[in-house]
Design a protein around this motif. Structure first.
Motif, PDB file in Angstrom:
ATOM      1  N   TYR A  32      93.456  73.310   4.533  1.00  0.00           N
ATOM      2  CA  TYR A  32      92.962  73.266   6.176  1.00  0.00           C
ATOM      3  C   TYR A  32      91.582  73.272   6.262  1.00  0.00           C
ATOM      4  CZ  TYR A  32      92.506  74.124  10.987  1.00  0.00           C
ATOM      5  OH  TYR A  32      92.237  73.787  12.489  1.00  0.00           O
ATOM      6  N   LEU A  34      89.281  71.907   4.449  1.00  0.00           N
ATOM      7  CA  LEU A  34      88.829  70.475   3.963  1.00  0.00           C
ATOM      8  C   LEU A  34      89.117  69.633   5.010  1.00  0.00           C
ATOM      9  CD1 LEU A  34      89.567  70.242   0.175  1.00  0.00           C
ATOM     10  CD2 LEU A  34      87.537  70.447   1.198  1.00  0.00           C
ATOM     11  N   LEU A  35      90.161  69.674   5.660  1.00  0.00           N
ATOM     12  CA  LEU A  35      90.839  68.899   6.923  1.00  0.00           C
ATOM     13  C   LEU A  35      89.547  69.011   7.810  1.00  0.00           C
ATOM     14  CD1 LEU A  35      92.704  66.800   8.260  1.00  0.00           C
ATOM     15  CD2 LEU A  35      93.758  68.715   8.999  1.00  0.00           C
ATOM     16  N   PHE A  36      89.361  70.311   8.294  1.00  0.00           N
ATOM     17  CA  PHE A  36      88.433  70.744   9.467  1.00  0.00           C
ATOM     18  C   PHE A  36      87.170  70.425   9.088  1.00  0.00           C
ATOM     19  CE2 PHE A  36      85.960  73.729  11.752  1.00  0.00           C
ATOM     20  CZ  PHE A  36      86.135  73.353  12.968  1.00  0.00           C
ATOM     21  N   GLU A  38      86.351  67.329   7.397  1.00  0.00           N
ATOM     22  CA  GLU A  38      86.299  66.180   7.792  1.00  0.00           C
ATOM     23  C   GLU A  38      86.166  65.782   9.154  1.00  0.00           C
ATOM     24  OE1 GLU A  38      86.105  63.469   5.675  1.00  0.00           O
ATOM     25  OE2 GLU A  38      85.749  64.818   4.050  1.00  0.00           O
ATOM     26  N   LEU A  39      86.994  66.629  10.034  1.00  0.00           N
ATOM     27  CA  LEU A  39      87.056  66.553  11.432  1.00  0.00           C
ATOM     28  C   LEU A  39      85.456  66.621  11.957  1.00  0.00           C
ATOM     29  CD1 LEU A  39      89.697  68.012  13.498  1.00  0.00           C
ATOM     30  CD2 LEU A  39      87.567  68.341  14.259  1.00  0.00           C
ATOM     31  N   GLN A  41      82.857  66.592  10.150  1.00  0.00           N
ATOM     32  CA  GLN A  41      81.842  65.381  10.027  1.00  0.00           C
ATOM     33  C   GLN A  41      81.956  64.096  10.578  1.00  0.00           C
ATOM     34  OE1 GLN A  41      81.452  64.672   5.697  1.00  0.00           O
ATOM     35  NE2 GLN A  41      82.709  66.553   5.378  1.00  0.00           N
ATOM     36  N   TYR A  42      83.415  63.936  10.990  1.00  0.00           N
ATOM     37  CA  TYR A  42      83.496  62.683  11.637  1.00  0.00           C
ATOM     38  C   TYR A  42      82.905  62.698  13.085  1.00  0.00           C
ATOM     39  CZ  TYR A  42      85.968  59.244  14.574  1.00  0.00           C
ATOM     40  OH  TYR A  42      86.193  58.327  15.143  1.00  0.00           O
ATOM     41  N   ARG A  46      79.266  60.684  15.254  1.00  0.00           N
ATOM     42  CA  ARG A  46      79.297  59.937  16.338  1.00  0.00           C
ATOM     43  C   ARG A  46      78.421  60.531  17.369  1.00  0.00           C
ATOM     44  NH1 ARG A  46      83.650  56.162  15.310  1.00  0.00           N
ATOM     45  NH2 ARG A  46      83.492  55.548  17.463  1.00  0.00           N
ATOM     46  N   LYS A  56      82.644  67.664  21.581  1.00  0.00           N
ATOM     47  CA  LYS A  56      83.305  66.792  20.977  1.00  0.00           C
ATOM     48  C   LYS A  56      84.423  67.680  20.096  1.00  0.00           C
ATOM     49  CE  LYS A  56      83.940  62.350  19.304  1.00  0.00           C
ATOM     50  NZ  LYS A  56      84.027  61.131  20.427  1.00  0.00           N
ATOM     51  N   MET A  60      88.520  68.013  20.720  1.00  0.00           N
ATOM     52  CA  MET A  60      89.589  67.794  19.909  1.00  0.00           C
ATOM     53  C   MET A  60      90.423  69.191  19.799  1.00  0.00           C
ATOM     54  SD  MET A  60      87.969  65.444  17.238  1.00  0.00           S
ATOM     55  CE  MET A  60      89.005  64.796  16.062  1.00  0.00           C
ATOM     56  N   PHE A 145      85.849  74.363  18.457  1.00  0.00           N
ATOM     57  CA  PHE A 145      86.873  73.823  18.411  1.00  0.00           C
ATOM     58  C   PHE A 145      88.070  74.740  19.001  1.00  0.00           C
ATOM     59  CE2 PHE A 145      90.846  73.115  15.889  1.00  0.00           C
ATOM     60  CZ  PHE A 145      91.086  71.964  16.166  1.00  0.00           C
TER      61      PHE A 145
ATOM     62  N   PHE B  18      97.661  73.244  11.397  1.00  0.00           N
ATOM     63  CA  PHE B  18      97.252  72.161  10.597  1.00  0.00           C
ATOM     64  C   PHE B  18      97.884  70.926  11.035  1.00  0.00           C
ATOM     65  CE2 PHE B  18      98.400  69.646   6.692  1.00  0.00           C
ATOM     66  CZ  PHE B  18      97.158  69.321   6.183  1.00  0.00           C
ATOM     67  N   ALA B  24      95.414  66.032  16.415  1.00  0.00           N
ATOM     68  CA  ALA B  24      93.941  65.784  17.024  1.00  0.00           C
ATOM     69  C   ALA B  24      93.322  64.547  16.590  1.00  0.00           C
ATOM     70  CB  ALA B  24      93.219  66.885  17.482  1.00  0.00           C
ATOM     71  N   LEU B  25      93.092  64.770  15.331  1.00  0.00           N
ATOM     72  CA  LEU B  25      92.186  63.831  14.437  1.00  0.00           C
ATOM     73  C   LEU B  25      92.668  62.415  14.418  1.00  0.00           C
ATOM     74  CD1 LEU B  25      89.719  63.787  12.592  1.00  0.00           C
ATOM     75  CD2 LEU B  25      91.150  63.966  10.713  1.00  0.00           C
ATOM     76  N   MET B  50      88.569  64.672   0.647  1.00  0.00           N
ATOM     77  CA  MET B  50      89.278  66.077   0.787  1.00  0.00           C
ATOM     78  C   MET B  50      89.655  66.043  -0.718  1.00  0.00           C
ATOM     79  SD  MET B  50      91.569  65.936   3.942  1.00  0.00           S
ATOM     80  CE  MET B  50      92.292  67.598   3.651  1.00  0.00           C
TER      81      MET B  50
END
Lengths: 191, 178
Positions: A32, A34-36, A38-39, A41-42, A46, A56, A60, A145, B18, B24-25, B50
């Protein structure tokens, strides 16, 4: 005879035919985090400023919040919705927090000087666990978030408010309700 | 199980958080990019980022050493899914040469609550997984390619990812460390 195609996908079973998940399954925290990451960073790529980034992230988060509202009201409250301001805040502090983060939020406080403002306080926000804020972005709190999640849930429940995340006693979410919400709640009390 | 393993295992989060965060992403990517193909690419890239970090976590938890052959790799990938997503895909359809196999998923936390609208039929919703596989394997000197053969979101009965061994990567010394 040729048939007319209305939808390219033939529904096998619609998502609504499945029973609602119990919400007990888990994934690993590193996954989780790592996913967060990435979110974040993305989003960061922008936007230009910290407030933009926080907006932003909140946007989300709101996507998550809107979906959580229905899910939790159906599953945890058997379809019953809260109508009182304090109950809806407690619903967020306990039910929402427990299902999303595995435990209740640490504290819920009412501002002394403003009846529209409440604080939800969390010593260690899950999303911030592995976030180290760079020096030049001191005020950035990625828990925006989560603030977005809370804001969406409140507004879906009929309690429009502005929710922001701040570094204070860990992370503090400042919930500022619209005037109309407070007035309505007072009327409820008077009856 | 080792002491450290038990300590690390305690860290879990609710899979719905998750699922919805991932949703959302993907939603945001679809809003930001005009082309669905670009969304697929972006998801793969995020997965790659990742994967290159997740592999360390995997090695730390399992203490596993080098793979003997690609079958060994397949089993480790399978156990990785168990550790990180709590699901166990089945390993099937080995190629005769033993350099490619399929991972079949009955359930997948990424796709809970998900329905694809008609205009997103080219979207590889779970494409992040192929990126994770590529990134993780690259960090242990293996180049693999993977792609979706079947997808439950497109009404297939299972979701199937094909994983193919491409080549062994030679040890590369990181810049500035010679």
């Amino acid at each position: 005879m040729t048939s007319i195609t209305i939808s390219a996908v033939r529904p096998r079973t619609s998502i609504l035919d499945k029973s609602l998940s119990k919400g007990k399954s888990e994934v690993s925290l590193s996954c989780y985090a790592l996913l967060f990451s990435e979110l974040v960073q993305y989003c960061q790529n922008r936007v230009y400023t910290v407030p933009e980034l926080q907006n932003k992230l909140a946007e989300m988060g709101a996507e998550v919040g809107h979906r959580m509202t229905d899910l939790l009201v159906m599953r945890e409250k058997s379809g019953k919705r809260e109508v009182k301001l304090l109950s809806v805040l407690l619903f967020i502090k306990s039910t929402v927090w427990k299902s999303l983060f595995g435990r209740e939020a640490d504290k819920l406080e009412h501002a002394n000087d403003d009846d529209r403002t409440y604080y939800i306080i969390e010593k260690e926000a899950l999303v911030n666990k592995f976030v180290s804020v760079p020096k030049d972005k001191g005020s950035l709190n990625c828990a925006s978030f989560t603030a977005g999640i809370v804001e969406a849930i409140l507004s879906d429940c009929g309690f429009p408010a502005k929710v922001t995340a701040h570094w204070h006693k860990g992370t503090t979410y400042m919930v500022k309700f619209d005037h109309a919400v407070i007035t309505r709640d007072k009327q409820l009390e008077d009856r | 199980m080792s002491r450290t393993g038990a300590r690390l295992d305690a860290k879990k989060v609710n899979s719905e958080l998750f699922t919805l965060t991932y949703g959302a992403l993907v939603t945001q990517l679809l809003k930001d990019y005009e082309n669905v193909e670009d969304v697929n690419k972006q998801l793969e890239r995020m997965g790659y980022n990742m994967g290159i970090r997740l592999i360390e976590d995997f090695l730390a938890r399992t203490g596993s050493g080098r793979c003997y052959d690609f079958r060994d790799t397949a089993e480790k990938i399978q156990s990785g899914f168990k550790i990180f997503l709590g699901i166990t895909p089945t390993i099937t359809n080995w190629s005769p040469a033993g350099d490619a196999f399929s991972l079949c998923f009955e359930t997948n936390p990424l796709t809970e609550f998900v329905e694809l609208p008609d205009h997103c039929l080219n979207l590889k919703y779970c494409n992040i997984l192929t990126g994770v596989l590529r990134g993780a394997c690259e960090m242990v000197q293996m180049e693999v390619a993977s792609w979706f053969l079947q997808d439950q979101l497109k009404n297939d009965s299972v979701t199937e990812i094909r994983v193919k061994f491409v080549k062994r990567l030679e040890d590369a010394i990181p810049a500035g460390e010679d």
